[in-house]
Design an enzyme around this catalytic site. Structure first.
Site, PDB file in Angstrom:
ATOM      1  N   LYS A   1       0.886  -1.184   0.012  1.00 23.12           N
ATOM      2  CA  LYS A   1      -0.010   0.142  -0.068  1.00 23.12           C
ATOM      3  C   LYS A   1       0.953   1.236  -0.002  1.00 23.12           C
ATOM      4  O   LYS A   1       2.299   1.250   0.466  1.00 23.12           O
ATOM      5  CB  LYS A   1      -0.947  -0.001   1.307  1.00 23.12           C
ATOM      6  CG  LYS A   1      -2.008   0.928   1.163  1.00 23.12           C
ATOM      7  CD  LYS A   1      -3.094   0.039   0.257  1.00 23.12           C
ATOM      8  CE  LYS A   1      -4.666   0.693   0.360  1.00 23.12           C
ATOM      9  NZ  LYS A   1      -5.437  -0.481  -0.154  1.00 23.12           N
TER      10      LYS A   1
HETATM   11  N1  GLU Z   1      -7.213   0.016  -3.315  1.00 25.78           N
HETATM   12  C1  GLU Z   1      -8.112  -1.212  -3.472  1.00 25.78           C
HETATM   13  C2  GLU Z   1      -7.876  -2.060  -2.346  1.00 25.78           C
HETATM   14  O1  GLU Z   1      -7.993  -1.586  -1.163  1.00 25.78           O
HETATM   15  C3  GLU Z   1      -7.492  -1.935  -4.784  1.00 25.78           C
HETATM   16  C4  GLU Z   1      -5.882  -2.320  -4.810  1.00 25.78           C
HETATM   17  C5  GLU Z   1      -5.700  -2.768  -6.134  1.00 25.78           C
HETATM   18  O2  GLU Z   1      -6.354  -2.857  -7.170  1.00 25.78           O
HETATM   19  O3  GLU Z   1      -4.487  -3.330  -6.386  1.00 25.78           O
HETATM   20  O4  GLU Z   1      -8.070  -3.228  -2.595  1.00 25.78           O
END
Ligand code: GLU
Length: 416
Positions: free
Chosen positions: A107
């Site tokens: 993240k």
């Molecule tokens: N931000 C989204 C999540 O928390 C998507 C992450 C992604 O597609 O890599 O799952």
């Protein structure tokens, strides 16, 4: 350990520890999965519109990369901190494991308030952040995507910036891009669509009908799509909210009208035919299903006993604290955990990455069918695990996810 239940990383660790205990994980595997693999913090200057230079802080945490490249979104928010990013990165590892897609978890985030930034300032932050992160991201190593307050436009700037650095176009370095530059059909609504599918499956499992009342907290990309698709399935949406507050109508809110109203007025406040409610009161409204689709720590020990819903579907990441989880369990409220409920987004991100690498694109129908298959399969896997071990869906999901990641670590062994 004293757990600060409002620190999402403490929540993530408590959830992991509980599952590691139940799984009897060997000490070494447990220690490896408990710590983030890599963390990068950057402080970088950005030229503001008024001519001054402001320093912003950004993070990227790769929690685990055993099952494949790190994967996870980037959020822009004033609340972004290293601990929040660590928690979200760990949840991405479990999310990718539980739905069986070949990624690890990561993240990223920049501490900033997008509401106070111009489009130019936002673009300069996004481009400089990705330049700073170029040493850790890449189509084979770590693939960012949108998250809170970031969207396709920002992903386009990020993909362009990375491509400018290497000298050729690399669509597969970022997912959640606009279709024109290698984005995927269905990605924009994938998280909400996944939430709709698991809500439908969970209703069946609980012996409840689709003809039920639903409250959705959060009217961003995830909350609004979820509400719209659930309404199409026959659910009555009785409450909605955004950062300003909530609106309530026991006879049901027309989500299309709410979307049009927000388009025009910016917020849900004043939506004709509804009563205003605070975001706190919204969570306690009488309804069958409650879908938190906003922030972490929304259901806590302070309000868990007052929640009327029989089913909670976590569209947001980390909306329920461990204490609240216990209270809900004691009260017989079923909780579909975030790592499965909102995994539709990263699942279609996986499809986008595969399509970008192959330079071969699929149609919307194929994407949605494949997404549906993965969401249904994953929900049933955690449901069976929960039944087999006589535990909650969250623990069922953690059992499946952590066991899969642990197996990968043990199969690869320790280098050197
Ligand atoms: N931000 C989204 C999540 O928390 C998507 C992450 C992604 O597609 O890599 O799952």
């Amino acid at each position: 350990m004293v757990v600060d239940s409002m620190n999402p990383y403490a929540t993530a660790l408590a959830q992991f520890d509980a599952s590691a205990d139940l799984l009897n994980l060997p000490q070494a595997t447990r220690a490896m999965l408990r710590m983030p693999k890599r963390e990068l913090t950057v402080n970088f200057p950005v030229k503001m519109d008024n001519g001054t230079i402001k320093i912003f802080t950004g993070y990227r945490v790769q929690h685990d990369i055993t099952r494949g490249p790190a994967k996870g979104g980037i959020r822009f928010s004033p609340e972004v901190s290293l601990d929040e990013v660590r928690a979200l990165a760990m949840w991405m590892t479990w999310k990718c494991s539980v739905v069986g897609i070949p990624f690890g978890g990561a993240k990223g985030g920049v501490t900033c308030n997008p509401k106070e930034l111009s489009s130019g300032e936002l673009e300069r932050i996004a481009r400089r952040y990705i330049t700073e992160m170029a040493i850790v991201i890449g189509p084979m190593s770590d693939i960012p995507a949108p998250d809170m307050n970031t969207d396709g436009r920002i992903m386009a700037w990020m993909m362009d910036t990375y491509s400018m650095q290497v000298g050729y176009t690399v669509p597969a370095v970022i997912t959640g891009k606009p279709i024109a530059i290698g984005g995927s059909e269905g990605r924009l609504e994938a998280t909400g669509r996944g939430v709709m599918v698991v809500t439908r499956e969970a209703l069946k499992w609980c012996g409840m009908s689709l003809n039920c009342s639903v409250v959705v907290q959060g009217f961003g990309n995830v909350g609004s799509v979820t509400a719209r698709l659930l309404q199409e399935q026959g659910c009555k949406i009785v409450g909605l909210s955004d950062i300003r507050g909530g609106v309530f109508c026991p006879d049901g809110i027309d989500v299309q009208e709410a979307l049009a109203y927000v388009q025009e007025h910016g917020y849900l406040e004043g939506l004709p035919g509804t009563e205003p409610v605070s975001n706190t009161a919204l969570l306690e409204l009488p309804c069958d299903v409650l879908i938190p689709a906003a922030l972490e720590n929304q259901i806590t020990d302070r309000n868990a006993a007052a929640i009327k819903a029989k089913l909670v579907v976590e569209a947001a990441n980390g909306p329920t604290t461990p204490e609240a989880d216990r209270i809900l369990q004691e009260r017989g409220v079923t909780v579909v955990p975030d790592i499965v409920a909102n995994a539709g987004g990263v699942t279609v991100s996986y499809f986008e990455w595969v399509q970008d690498l192959q330079r071969f694109f699929w149609g919307a129908q194929e994407i949605n069918e494949r997404l549906e298959l993965i969401m249904v399969r994953s929900f049933h896997a955690i449901m069976q695990e929960a039944e087999r071990r006589q535990t909650t869906l969250r623990m069922g999901a953690y059992m499946v996810a952590v066991a899969r990641s642990a197996e990968a670590i043990e199969t690869r062994g320790i280098y050197p």
